[in-house]
Design a protein around this motif. Structure first.
Motif, short mmCIF file in Angstrom:
data_model
loop_
_atom_site.label_atom_id
_atom_site.label_comp_id
_atom_site.label_asym_id
_atom_site.label_seq_id
_atom_site.Cartn_x
_atom_site.Cartn_y
_atom_site.Cartn_z
N GLN A 24 34.09 -93.15 60.25
CA GLN A 24 33.36 -92.14 61.01
C GLN A 24 33.01 -92.73 62.36
O GLN A 24 32.38 -93.79 62.44
N ASP A 65 31.66 -91.97 66.45
CA ASP A 65 30.96 -91.07 67.36
C ASP A 65 31.72 -91.03 68.67
O ASP A 65 32.25 -92.05 69.13
N TYR A 103 42.78 -82.64 66.11
CA TYR A 103 43.15 -82.82 64.71
C TYR A 103 44.57 -83.40 64.62
O TYR A 103 45.46 -83.02 65.38
N PHE A 140 39.27 -84.73 60.69
CA PHE A 140 38.14 -83.83 60.75
C PHE A 140 37.33 -84.12 62.01
O PHE A 140 37.11 -85.28 62.36
N ASP A 175 33.70 -82.94 63.36
CA ASP A 175 32.48 -82.23 62.97
C ASP A 175 32.08 -81.27 64.08
O ASP A 175 31.98 -81.65 65.24
#
Length: 174
Positions: free
Chosen positions: A136, A138, A149, A171, A173
């Protein structure tokens, strides 16, 4: 963790954990490895019903139906077809049910303890297949226009200096 590669192990009937095989978090397991043994009065009763239904079956349709229903209940409560067949073959009630790991990986959560009374659906283990993980990241709002994507991403991590990792954006968000 890749959430699609997690297995949650929970009893389908209430009982008591009597033996742990996977007794610490971080333990590697293979598919089919023993995790724990549980005693359940409900499972003992259902096995006794199975053996009684087998004795009663003499070509009687109602008895055959009862036998199949009892087999199905044991299957839904977590016994494998092999375990049910062994009970039928031996004529012996098994006083414990064994939990097996459905996947290979690492035990990442262990709520089970020997002597713990568990309820139906109570999560006692979580096993994660760590051969593929999620990263993940940022991104600054000004960089969002550059991300899409299925785009390949290359990054480095402070924990592994000089090593480069590659992945695919699956993905973003909202």
């Amino acid at each position: 963790f890749d959430e699609t590669r997690l297995a949650y192990i929970a009893p389908r009937v209430p009982g008591r954990i009597d033996r742990l095989y996977a007794n610490f978090t971080g333990m590697p397991v293979k598919p089919g490895d023993h995790l724990a043994d549980m005693y359940s009065p409900e499972l003992v009763s259902a096995q006794q019903e199975l053996l009684q239904a087998m004795k009663a079956t003499g070509g009687v349709a109602a008895s055959a139906s009862l036998l199949n229903a009892t087999r199905e209940r044991l299957r839904l409560w977590g016994l494998t077809a092999g375990q049910i067949a062994e009970i039928e073959r031996s004529g012996q009630v098994r006083d414990h049910v064994t939990f097996y790991s459905p996947i290979g990986g690492i035990v990442v959560e262990k709520e089970a303890r020997e002597g713990l009374y568990v309820e139906t659906g109570m999560r006692i283990f979580t096993v994660a297949d760590l051969t593929r993980v999620w990263v993940q990241l940022d991104a600054y709002e000004s960089d969002l226009a550059w991300l899409r994507y299925a785009q390949e991403a290359v990054f480095q991590a402070e924990a592994y200096p000089g090593e480069t990792f590659k992945g695919t954006i699956v993905f973003i968000d909202p």
